[in-house]
Design a protein around this motif. Structure first.
Motif, PDB file in Angstrom:
ATOM      1  N   ARG A 142      24.976  63.900  32.869  1.00  0.00           N
ATOM      2  CA  ARG A 142      24.322  64.052  31.515  1.00  0.00           C
ATOM      3  C   ARG A 142      25.171  63.587  30.634  1.00  0.00           C
ATOM      4  O   ARG A 142      26.295  62.900  30.603  1.00  0.00           O
ATOM      5  N   CYS A 143      24.363  63.270  29.455  1.00  0.00           N
ATOM      6  CA  CYS A 143      25.056  62.925  28.155  1.00  0.00           C
ATOM      7  C   CYS A 143      26.097  63.889  27.750  1.00  0.00           C
ATOM      8  O   CYS A 143      26.130  65.179  28.030  1.00  0.00           O
ATOM      9  N   GLY A 144      27.289  63.211  27.134  1.00  0.00           N
ATOM     10  CA  GLY A 144      28.197  63.890  26.865  1.00  0.00           C
ATOM     11  C   GLY A 144      29.504  64.267  27.982  1.00  0.00           C
ATOM     12  O   GLY A 144      30.658  64.573  27.620  1.00  0.00           O
ATOM     13  N   MET A 145      29.052  63.750  29.184  1.00  0.00           N
ATOM     14  CA  MET A 145      30.161  63.952  30.198  1.00  0.00           C
ATOM     15  C   MET A 145      31.144  62.933  29.942  1.00  0.00           C
ATOM     16  O   MET A 145      30.707  61.533  29.463  1.00  0.00           O
ATOM     17  N   SER A 146      32.258  62.905  30.455  1.00  0.00           N
ATOM     18  CA  SER A 146      33.246  61.738  30.541  1.00  0.00           C
ATOM     19  C   SER A 146      32.669  60.688  31.383  1.00  0.00           C
ATOM     20  O   SER A 146      32.431  60.876  32.457  1.00  0.00           O
ATOM     21  N   LEU A 147      33.289  59.229  30.959  1.00  0.00           N
ATOM     22  CA  LEU A 147      33.002  58.279  31.813  1.00  0.00           C
ATOM     23  C   LEU A 147      33.754  58.467  33.232  1.00  0.00           C
ATOM     24  O   LEU A 147      33.278  58.294  34.374  1.00  0.00           O
ATOM     25  N   ALA A 148      34.945  59.074  32.974  1.00  0.00           N
ATOM     26  CA  ALA A 148      35.608  59.331  34.327  1.00  0.00           C
ATOM     27  C   ALA A 148      35.061  60.266  35.218  1.00  0.00           C
ATOM     28  O   ALA A 148      34.926  60.232  36.508  1.00  0.00           O
ATOM     29  N   GLU A 149      34.486  61.357  34.597  1.00  0.00           N
ATOM     30  CA  GLU A 149      33.656  62.143  35.644  1.00  0.00           C
ATOM     31  C   GLU A 149      32.456  61.850  36.205  1.00  0.00           C
ATOM     32  O   GLU A 149      32.279  61.801  37.338  1.00  0.00           O
ATOM     33  N   ALA A 150      31.706  60.563  35.376  1.00  0.00           N
ATOM     34  CA  ALA A 150      30.609  60.136  36.087  1.00  0.00           C
ATOM     35  C   ALA A 150      31.033  59.146  37.252  1.00  0.00           C
ATOM     36  O   ALA A 150      30.821  59.228  38.289  1.00  0.00           O
ATOM     37  N   GLU A 151      32.215  58.417  36.915  1.00  0.00           N
ATOM     38  CA  GLU A 151      32.653  57.371  37.901  1.00  0.00           C
ATOM     39  C   GLU A 151      33.273  58.285  39.134  1.00  0.00           C
ATOM     40  O   GLU A 151      33.248  57.783  40.337  1.00  0.00           O
ATOM     41  N   ASP A 152      33.856  59.525  38.963  1.00  0.00           N
ATOM     42  CA  ASP A 152      34.050  60.408  40.095  1.00  0.00           C
ATOM     43  C   ASP A 152      33.050  60.684  41.124  1.00  0.00           C
ATOM     44  O   ASP A 152      33.062  60.709  42.029  1.00  0.00           O
ATOM     45  N   LEU A 153      31.950  60.880  40.442  1.00  0.00           N
ATOM     46  CA  LEU A 153      30.563  61.192  40.957  1.00  0.00           C
ATOM     47  C   LEU A 153      29.933  59.865  41.767  1.00  0.00           C
ATOM     48  O   LEU A 153      29.559  60.138  42.760  1.00  0.00           O
ATOM     49  N   LEU A 154      29.995  58.840  41.048  1.00  0.00           N
ATOM     50  CA  LEU A 154      29.162  57.573  41.522  1.00  0.00           C
ATOM     51  C   LEU A 154      30.052  56.389  41.897  1.00  0.00           C
ATOM     52  O   LEU A 154      29.499  55.726  42.580  1.00  0.00           O
ATOM     53  N   GLY A 155      31.387  56.456  41.752  1.00  0.00           N
ATOM     54  CA  GLY A 155      31.974  55.479  42.131  1.00  0.00           C
ATOM     55  C   GLY A 155      32.250  54.599  40.865  1.00  0.00           C
ATOM     56  O   GLY A 155      31.375  54.858  39.912  1.00  0.00           O
ATOM     57  N   PRO A 156      33.183  53.459  40.930  1.00  0.00           N
ATOM     58  CA  PRO A 156      33.086  52.665  39.608  1.00  0.00           C
ATOM     59  C   PRO A 156      31.798  52.014  39.287  1.00  0.00           C
ATOM     60  O   PRO A 156      31.201  51.436  40.394  1.00  0.00           O
ATOM     61  N   GLY A 157      31.412  51.734  38.107  1.00  0.00           N
ATOM     62  CA  GLY A 157      30.359  51.102  37.657  1.00  0.00           C
ATOM     63  C   GLY A 157      30.517  49.807  37.181  1.00  0.00           C
ATOM     64  O   GLY A 157      31.866  49.312  37.354  1.00  0.00           O
ATOM     65  N   ARG A 158      29.601  49.009  37.058  1.00  0.00           N
ATOM     66  CA  ARG A 158      29.877  47.619  36.915  1.00  0.00           C
ATOM     67  C   ARG A 158      29.779  47.484  35.415  1.00  0.00           C
ATOM     68  O   ARG A 158      28.677  47.833  34.702  1.00  0.00           O
ATOM     69  N   PRO A 159      30.712  47.240  34.549  1.00  0.00           N
ATOM     70  CA  PRO A 159      30.728  47.339  33.242  1.00  0.00           C
ATOM     71  C   PRO A 159      30.193  46.200  32.553  1.00  0.00           C
ATOM     72  O   PRO A 159      30.017  44.915  33.023  1.00  0.00           O
ATOM     73  N   HIS A 160      29.458  46.173  31.504  1.00  0.00           N
ATOM     74  CA  HIS A 160      28.818  45.156  30.792  1.00  0.00           C
ATOM     75  C   HIS A 160      29.879  44.172  30.281  1.00  0.00           C
ATOM     76  O   HIS A 160      30.914  44.500  29.994  1.00  0.00           O
ATOM     77  N   PRO A 161      29.416  42.854  30.494  1.00  0.00           N
ATOM     78  CA  PRO A 161      30.620  41.846  29.825  1.00  0.00           C
ATOM     79  C   PRO A 161      31.436  42.117  28.818  1.00  0.00           C
ATOM     80  O   PRO A 161      32.435  41.593  28.642  1.00  0.00           O
ATOM     81  N   ALA A 162      30.728  42.642  27.757  1.00  0.00           N
ATOM     82  CA  ALA A 162      31.275  42.985  26.418  1.00  0.00           C
ATOM     83  C   ALA A 162      32.613  43.827  26.694  1.00  0.00           C
ATOM     84  O   ALA A 162      33.735  43.703  26.191  1.00  0.00           O
ATOM     85  N   ILE A 163      32.374  44.794  27.626  1.00  0.00           N
ATOM     86  CA  ILE A 163      33.631  45.807  27.992  1.00  0.00           C
ATOM     87  C   ILE A 163      34.397  44.713  28.750  1.00  0.00           C
ATOM     88  O   ILE A 163      35.894  45.131  28.529  1.00  0.00           O
ATOM     89  N   VAL A 164      34.276  44.053  29.573  1.00  0.00           N
ATOM     90  CA  VAL A 164      35.178  43.193  30.395  1.00  0.00           C
ATOM     91  C   VAL A 164      35.943  42.314  29.380  1.00  0.00           C
ATOM     92  O   VAL A 164      37.126  42.393  29.491  1.00  0.00           O
ATOM     93  N   MET A 165      35.413  41.642  28.291  1.00  0.00           N
ATOM     94  CA  MET A 165      36.224  40.751  27.588  1.00  0.00           C
ATOM     95  C   MET A 165      36.819  41.584  26.226  1.00  0.00           C
ATOM     96  O   MET A 165      37.901  41.487  26.135  1.00  0.00           O
ATOM     97  N   LYS A 166      36.264  42.786  25.723  1.00  0.00           N
ATOM     98  CA  LYS A 166      36.964  43.640  24.882  1.00  0.00           C
ATOM     99  C   LYS A 166      37.736  44.773  25.099  1.00  0.00           C
ATOM    100  O   LYS A 166      38.333  45.031  24.474  1.00  0.00           O
ATOM    101  N   GLY A 167      37.553  45.274  26.343  1.00  0.00           N
ATOM    102  CA  GLY A 167      38.445  46.384  26.808  1.00  0.00           C
ATOM    103  C   GLY A 167      37.410  47.607  26.764  1.00  0.00           C
ATOM    104  O   GLY A 167      36.237  47.739  26.192  1.00  0.00           O
ATOM    105  N   PRO A 168      37.912  48.629  27.407  1.00  0.00           N
ATOM    106  CA  PRO A 168      37.137  49.808  27.814  1.00  0.00           C
ATOM    107  C   PRO A 168      36.906  50.883  26.361  1.00  0.00           C
ATOM    108  O   PRO A 168      35.943  51.825  26.434  1.00  0.00           O
ATOM    109  N   ASP A 169      37.490  50.315  25.179  1.00  0.00           N
ATOM    110  CA  ASP A 169      37.371  51.012  24.047  1.00  0.00           C
ATOM    111  C   ASP A 169      36.300  50.683  23.289  1.00  0.00           C
ATOM    112  O   ASP A 169      35.824  51.293  22.215  1.00  0.00           O
ATOM    113  N   ILE A 170      35.579  49.545  23.649  1.00  0.00           N
ATOM    114  CA  ILE A 170      34.368  49.032  22.713  1.00  0.00           C
ATOM    115  C   ILE A 170      33.055  50.085  22.982  1.00  0.00           C
ATOM    116  O   ILE A 170      33.205  50.472  24.325  1.00  0.00           O
TER     117      ILE A 170
END
Length: 175
Positions: A32-60
């Protein structure tokens, strides 16, 4: 129904079931919208981040993490949108949490089939004038505010009927 069709059933759940439930509730299973990324990754496993996230870091903000055809966009490490991308004439996969034991399936969903399934589920929907122009049409499902984009197929797309609209995206943005 043949395996690989958009309505192929896996453990009693079809792609169309998942799409209609998303349109009705604004949720994809427990996502659902509003859940933390950590909660989503706990459910789904690690996602493949967009290249901008890889380049600029997880706070983008505003870029998606992907799990095959499922994208979760993140703002301040919180899920700000959920999107399922489908390309008519191709195959796609969704994480097992979303479509259990899913194998690649035919990602071809006709607008008429999607709208009829929404009607059958008692899910109100209307034309989204902001997303209807040119060769595309938009639909908004209520009360969840889930948007759908349907398009005529590209010239290199392998579909049976080139004059019909096909679902390419279904999405929910945080309110």
């Amino acid at each position: 129904m043949p395996i690989g069709s958009a309505c192929a059933r896996v453990r009693g759940v079809s792609l169309l079931d998942v799409l209609v439930d998303f349109a009705r509730t604004g949720r994809v299973g427990p996502l659902r919208c509003g859940m933390s990324l950590a909660e989503a990754e706990d459910l789904l496993g690690p996602g493949r981040p967009h290249p901008a996230i890889v380049m600029k870091g997880p706070d983008i903000n505003g870029y998606p993490y992907s799990w095959s055809a499922l994208d979760l966009s993140v703002t301040r490490r919180t899920v700000s949108s959920i999107r399922i991308n489908l390309w008519p004439g191709s195959t796609a996969t969704l994480p097992p949490l979303v479509l259990p034991d899913a194998v690649p399936f035919d990602a071809t969903v006709l607008r008429e089939d999607m709208l009829a399934a929404l009607d059958d589920a008692g899910c109100a929907h209307e034309v989204d004038e902001n997303l209807t122009f040119g060769n595309q049409s938009g639909t908004l499902a209520q009360p969840a505010g889930v948007g759908m984009i349907f398009c005529l197929p590209a010239s290199n797309t392998d579909v049976a009927d080139r004059d019909r609209h096909y679902l390419v995206s279904i999405h929910k943005h945080a309110s």
